[in-house]
Design an enzyme around this catalytic site. Structure first.
Site, mmCIF file in Angstrom:
data_model
loop_
_atom_site.group_PDB
_atom_site.id
_atom_site.type_symbol
_atom_site.label_atom_id
_atom_site.label_comp_id
_atom_site.label_asym_id
_atom_site.label_seq_id
_atom_site.Cartn_x
_atom_site.Cartn_y
_atom_site.Cartn_z
ATOM 1 N N ALA A 153 25.169 -8.899 10.433
ATOM 2 C CA ALA A 153 24.820 -8.139 11.213
ATOM 3 C C ALA A 153 25.631 -8.199 12.566
ATOM 4 O O ALA A 153 26.221 -9.419 12.866
ATOM 5 C CB ALA A 153 23.609 -8.081 11.296
ATOM 6 N N SER A 154 25.550 -6.757 13.469
ATOM 7 C CA SER A 154 26.422 -6.465 14.549
ATOM 8 C C SER A 154 27.843 -6.986 14.579
ATOM 9 O O SER A 154 28.031 -7.076 13.753
ATOM 10 C CB SER A 154 24.893 -7.473 15.788
ATOM 11 N N GLY A 155 27.714 -8.178 15.032
ATOM 12 C CA GLY A 155 29.087 -9.023 15.339
ATOM 13 C C GLY A 155 29.407 -9.741 13.845
ATOM 14 O O GLY A 155 30.868 -8.836 13.327
ATOM 15 N N ALA A 202 26.896 -8.725 20.399
ATOM 16 C CA ALA A 202 26.426 -7.958 19.536
ATOM 17 C C ALA A 202 26.046 -8.353 18.388
ATOM 18 O O ALA A 202 26.831 -9.299 18.069
ATOM 19 C CB ALA A 202 27.898 -7.405 18.568
#
Length: 568
Positions: free
Chosen positions: A370-372, A559
């Protein structure tokens, strides 16, 4: 003197390790498949404690019992399915505290593939929770000892909030994030759920619970309504679990072994290593590159706070090596990361896009990507996730902790000299003013727009379509596949099949996996462990907060998944 002695001891241990590894390696290579195994064996998977995502170094495994990696467990099941010397598989399933839902789904899928060979798989239980029973329910038969405890009670998620603690010690958390659901700072700025935070947590639990009920219904041949009634009636001991239909029979382990007709026990590590031989063959090569842990700039490293960090330099070099090696036909990027540094994530993303220009790159997502963790995946040719993978979280935030109040409480004074209007912008001694917060938000908005634009390009969608799915919103893999953030649902085996297809390698053709980055040596592991101390014994919530603190304070955009999600 002590430090010198320690170095001498480390050097001595390393020398012994290298010698032992050399002797063991030669013996293993000479032995190949001539292992001395009987004609009747069963594969025994002892699943408790840690299931590492990455394989350990072979030298390191000489000195301590290291649990087999997820890949080793899956590979052992795949080999056993085709091996006439293996007649069955037995899973002894106990508590798996650090494994997420995608990990148990990966194993359950491997068990299902094994069963398709016509051989039986048995689960044996003593003490287990929801995830562990989910895995066991994929077997032909589920056995338990009479005094077993099955905590099959439904799913819950716990999120800790530290604002009250920070207020007590005089620490002020200041964060700016972009995205309605980018709730990562909420742990430090709120005392409970905001509405968007609660909304996505409820949606995640609904998705995972639906998967849980569906799998149990299929495995135990019950209707979803019957399964929900069984869950609501838990927990169970052995006799009540038998009555409820969660187990087929109450047996001790020796009684189960007696039914296997004198078959010999094989363990995954010994079985897999014993079948590899010299590997001096012409099998096509596929690189397996790991991105595991929080993403940081620089080199990958382990952490005394638990888990590890995926360094952008380390991963980028591995991708570059795979890209430039003409003998490597494709790359599988295995991502199990909640994200971290936005700039470090972009460095890895760039190498993914460069590698893709030369050969196929397929992403296999683990428990969390997730995110990064999604950032590094979005430039690939295809993304494969388990239904229970936590992914998405396309958003960004940045901030700092102001410690002025804490300094006052403990009597610390600080004088700061500056040259430049914002030279002390990221000093922990003072909070931001409104103008400074506005400037930080501008930077976060710019990063968010770039993030969404790259996702739109990688997923072949419009900016507006991705923006509607982004906003920091976290999705399960099943949801992400429906909304177009993920291509296929499955595990590493499916990702490997896709990579083979894109590299024009025959579907039934065996490949040789080249694992990158290379595993750390024993010496490197021993030196890292000198830093392990009291921190590793701290409660999980405190360790999580400290890991956050290690990543904050230098102004970089983060992130990262909006919370340290654990669903029990």
């Amino acid at each position: 003197m002590k430090r010198r002695t320690a170095w001498v001891l480390v050097a001595g241990v390393a020398a012994v390790a290298i010698g032992a590894a050399a002797v063991g390696g030669v013996a293993l290579m000479l032995r190949g498949r001539a292992t001395g195994w009987s004609a009747n064996n069963y594969l025994f998977l002892d699943l408790q404690g840690e299931i590492p995502e990455e394989p350990s170094s072979e030298i390191g495994s000489l000195f301590e019992r290291q649990p087999p990696s997820l890949r080793t467990l899956v590979e052992s099941l795949e080999r056993a399915a085709e091996d006439p010397r293996v007649s069955a598989v037995v899973l002894r399933v106990s508590i798996l505290p650090d494994s997420g839902w995608a990990t148990v789904q990966e194993l359950r899928d491997a068990v299902a593939r094994f069963r398709r060979s016509g051989k039986p798989a048995y689960a044996h239980l003593e003490f287990c929770g929801n995830k562990e029973y989910y895995l066991a329910s994929g077997c032909d038969k589920v056995y338990a000892i009479p005094s077993a405890l099955l905590q099959v009670t439904g799913l819950r998620s716990e999120v800790s909030f530290f604002k009250g603690t920070l207020d007590k010690i005089g620490v002020q958390a200041q964060f700016e994030g972009v995205g309605k659901y980018k709730n990562a700072p909420n742990q430090f700025t709120e005392r409970g759920f905001t509405e968007p935070h609660r909304e996505q947590m409820e949606a995640l639990l609904d998705s995972l619970y639906g998967q849980f009920v569906s799998a149990l219904a299929q495995g135990r041949r019950r209707t979803p309504e019957q399964v929900q009634a069984i869950i609501d009636g838990g927990p169970y001991d052995g006799p009540t679990a038998l009555q409820a239909g969660l187990v087929d029979e109450l047996l001790y382990e020796d009684q189960l072994e007696a039914r296997l007709k004198d078959a010999s026990r094989l363990t995954p590590v010994r079985y897999v290593k014993g079948g590899r031989g010299l590997n001096l063959d012409g099998r096509p090569k596929i690189a397996l590159v790991y991105v595991v842990g929080d993403i940081i700039p620089g080199r990958s490293q382990t952490s005394p706070l638990g888990g590890g960090f995926a360094g952008s330099d380390t991963v980028a070099e591995a991708l570059k090596e795979a890209r430039e090696d003409g003998s490597i036909r494709a790359i599988v990027l295995r991502v199990d990361s909640p994200g971290g540094s936005g700039t470090a994530s972009e460095v890895i993303w760039r190498e993914v896009t460069l590698a893709r220009q030369k050969k196929p790159v397929v992403v296999s997502m683990g428990d969390v990507a997730a995110s990064g963790g999604y950032y590094v995946a979005m430039g690939s040719d295809a993304i494969v996730a388990q239904p229970g993978t936590i992914t998405g979280s396309i958003g960004v935030f940045g901030g700092k902790f102001s410690l002025h109040g804490l300094y006052d409480k403990v009597g610390i004074d600080k004088e700061i000299l500056t040259r430049g209007r914002h030279a002390d912008l990221f000093s922990a001694y003072r909070p931001w003013d409104d103008e400074e917060r506005g400037r930080i938000r501008e930077l976060m908005v710019a990063f968010y727009k770039d993030f969404v634009g790259k996702v739109a390009q990688g997923r072949r969608k419009s900016y507006e379509e991705i923006d509607a799915l982004a906003q920091g919103r976290v999705w399960t893999g099943a949801e992400a596949q429906r909304n177009g953030l993920v291509d296929r649902l499955g595990g590493f085996a499916l990702a490997l099949d896709i990579a083979k297809e894109k590299a024009k390698i025959g579907k039934g053709e065996e490949v040789r996996l080249v694992i990158l980055p290379e595993r750390k040596s024993l010496l490197e592991q021993l030196l890292e462990r000198q830093d392990d101390g009291l921190q590793s014994t701290l409660p999980a919530d405190i360790r999580a907060m400290l890991r956050w603190a290690l990543m904050l304070g230098d102004g970089q955009p983060l992130a990262r998944v909006p919370f340290d999600l654990r669903v029990f």
